[in-house]
Design an enzyme around this catalytic site. Structure first.
Site, mmCIF file in Angstrom:
data_model
loop_
_atom_site.group_PDB
_atom_site.id
_atom_site.type_symbol
_atom_site.label_atom_id
_atom_site.label_comp_id
_atom_site.label_asym_id
_atom_site.label_seq_id
_atom_site.Cartn_x
_atom_site.Cartn_y
_atom_site.Cartn_z
ATOM 1 N N ASP A 1 19.692 39.981 41.807
ATOM 2 C CA ASP A 1 19.372 39.737 40.386
ATOM 3 C C ASP A 1 19.852 40.779 39.543
ATOM 4 O O ASP A 1 19.980 41.837 39.660
ATOM 5 C CB ASP A 1 17.540 39.695 40.558
ATOM 6 C CG ASP A 1 17.210 39.066 39.038
ATOM 7 O OD1 ASP A 1 17.675 38.036 38.682
ATOM 8 O OD2 ASP A 1 16.504 39.660 38.497
ATOM 9 N N GLU B 1 25.829 47.507 58.917
ATOM 10 C CA GLU B 1 25.286 48.073 60.249
ATOM 11 C C GLU B 1 25.025 46.856 60.990
ATOM 12 O O GLU B 1 24.664 47.117 62.285
ATOM 13 C CB GLU B 1 23.894 48.742 59.804
ATOM 14 C CG GLU B 1 24.060 50.070 59.071
ATOM 15 C CD GLU B 1 22.792 50.556 58.599
ATOM 16 O OE1 GLU B 1 22.760 51.713 57.905
ATOM 17 O OE2 GLU B 1 21.778 49.957 59.016
#
Length: 559
Positions: free
Chosen positions: A214, A263
């Site tokens: 956002d 990751e």
């Protein structure tokens, strides 16, 4: 296509699934209400998984479902690592993710990093701790002006209207770019940065596939003294050094986020909501070293016009080539008037314009609407978008052909932009957030057991999902078939324009021979021999009718 094969096609090319995905935005509080309190919830989403699978989408994007006082429809987050108890539990969320994944549907969640709720424990701690405290350093507090600090630090105005500063009990002022209940975080604070890394890992560990960021362009700020006036602020170029908007240093944050995303196997995806000044500025958010993708909102402010569409499409595909990302196509979302309504209103010419006493770009007033034309054009624009390379974001209810709901009284409205004014003029955003009609009858058209939290008009009955599912000529049936064919026809991320001899007709081909023809005009466009290869959309006497789109596929392309 068997269910097993459908799941297999949705999960192919796992790491790059997002590049040409059809993503369905769910506004949870208005999607489906399982516990009958009038508010949509996570179990409600779970109850509609069959519907989502039959629709044929690749992923869902959930607008905020976190604990919130709903000062801004859930974008005032009180806890980033939990579910609002009115919407369910973390266990409900986990169950939803597991079922969606089992159906081959990925999950994207909203992250709101610019501001918290004023009920967030950090902000409550800041209020209690007082001036100069470490707790206040997580936000943006300043002393006021005037003899006793009674005036705000600047004359800046928030996006939602009114002052961008709010005074607290001990006399200091805090900055809020949006509602008073949404204090901005201080992204110069290492604790803030580290906490959001924890949040990203929290949801990634729960199986979330990606994040929608956002107001991604507003996190970092330079509030060095002396602070500029509003007029001075407005005059500063938004070229990477503006004090509040689209600063170059925000990309240091997203580089760190990218390391977290990577990751995981496959890497988590992200898409930026970044309202910035140029395509070059937007490209920075879509870089592989950052978020990887950024929303292209250009069509939200475009008329139903062939030249505008072609320019926007060409520009955004060129931008994608530069960034190595894929572009995103969107016609409706939770912040704008539904496109079936926009296209039935007088032309906007790319601007929010006032006609009489009604703002036609917000709220969807009934005066002056040609609903049939709006829906016809909406179908044409959607089929064009679904044929383009890149990902397409669909907003809940557009697959039913829903119009904007204008008949909401001031007493029933919830959007702070309606009450405060600001950049969202007119009736605000409630009209596109009205809960969905699932059945033609019932107290809330099947949304839940009681009246919905925003009023549903009587005309919703004709647009109910059960009615449209039984009608092969409905908007829902069109979306289902388009999304099915899109998966079968999907090609490399490029297109070639085919000249039509008419300024109001666009035609392009994908590398495998799939063609899309959109007639923006009112006169039919003759397809000649290609009319026999139309696989989607209607032709009349071998011609594409006005304000419509057809797909053409050579024999053998569809098995």
């Amino acid at each position: 296509m068997t269910d097993a094969l459908l799941v297999e096609t949705r999960t192919a090319d796992t790491a790059a699934w997002w590049r040409q995905a059809a993503v369905y935005q769910i506004y949870p509080r208005s999607f489906a209400d399982a516990n009958g309190d009038g508010l949509g919830d996570i179990p409600g989403i779970l109850s509609r998984v069959d519907y989502l699978e039959k629709l044929g989408i690749d992923a869902v994007w959930l607008s905020p479902f976190y604990p919130s006082a709903l000062a801004d429809g859930g974008y005032d987050v009180a806890d980033y690592r939990d579910v609002d108890p009115r919407l369910g539990t973390l266990e409900d969320f986990d169950a939803m993710v597991a079922v969606l994944h089992a159906r081959g549907i990925r999950v994207v969640v909203d992250i709101v990093p610019n501001h918290t709720s004023d009920l967030h424990e950090w902000f409550q701690e800041a209020l209690a701790a007082g001036r100069g405290s470490a707790a206040r350093e997580r936000f943006i507090f300043r002393e006021g002006k005037g003899e006793n600090g009674e005036l705000p630090p600047t004359d800046w105005v928030s996006v939602f209207g009114g002052s961008a500063w709010e005074r607290v009990e001990d006399g200091q002022w805090y900055f809020h770019n949006f509602a008073v209940e949404q204090p901005d975080l201080n992204w110069d604070n290492p604790e803030v940065r580290e906490d959001f890394l924890t949040t990203l890992r929290f949801w990634s560990d729960r199986g979330v596939d990606g994040f929608r960021i956002d107001v991604a362009h507003m996190l970092t700020k330079d509030l060095s003294e002396p602070l500029p006036s509003r007029a001075e602020l407005d005059a500063i170029p938004r070229d990477g050094n503006h004090p509040l908007i689209d600063r170059d240093d925000v990309h240091e944050i997203y580089a760190e986020w990218r390391r977290v995303f990577d990751e995981y196997d496959p890497p988590r995806t992200a898409v930026a909501e970044a309202w910035v000044s140029t395509p070059e500025r937007r490209a920075k958010y879509a870089s592989a070293e950052g978020l990887g993708q950024a929303f292209n909102f250009d069509l939200l402010v475009a008329d139903f016009d062939a030249e505008e569409f072609r320019t926007i499409i060409a520009d955004n595909l060129a931008q994608s080539d530069t960034t190595g990302s894929s572009t995103t196509w969107v016609l409706s979302n939770h912040d704008v008037t539904r496109h079936a309504t926009r296209y039935g209103l007088p032309a906007l010419n790319g601007r929010h314009v006032k006609q009489g006493t009604e703002w036609v770009a917000a709220g969807g007033p009934d005066e002056g609407i040609d609903r049939e034309q709006g829906l016809r054009r909406a179908h044409a624009a959607t089929l064009l978008l679904l044929g383009l390379p890149g990902s397409t974001y669909l907003y809940q209810g557009e697959e039913l052909g829903l119009q904007e709901v204008a008949e909401i009284t001031p007493e029933e409205r919830q959007d702070p932009t309606f009450f405060r004014g600001g950049e969202f003029d007119g009736l605000g955003r409630d009209g596109c957030r009205v809960p969905l009609p699932w059945t033609a009858s019932g107290p809330s058209f099947g949304f839940g057991a009681v009246e919905a939290h925003l009023p549903q008009p009587a005309w919703f009955a004709a647009f109910a999902a059960d009615v449209e599912a039984a009608d092969p000529s409905s908007t829902l049936s069109l979306y289902r078939e388009a999304l099915r064919l899109r998966r079968v026809l999907q090609a490399d991320e490029s297109l070639q324009w085919i000249e039509t001899g008419r300024a109001d007709v666009l035609r392009f081909a994908r590398p495998n021979g799939w063609q899309v023809v959109t007639n923006f005009g009112t006169e039919p466009f003759d397809l000649g021999a290609d009319a026999t290869d139309v696989v989607l959309g209607a032709v009349d006497g071998g011609a594409v009718p006005g304000e419509s789109t057809v797909w053409i596929a050579p024999a053998g392309l569809i098995g």
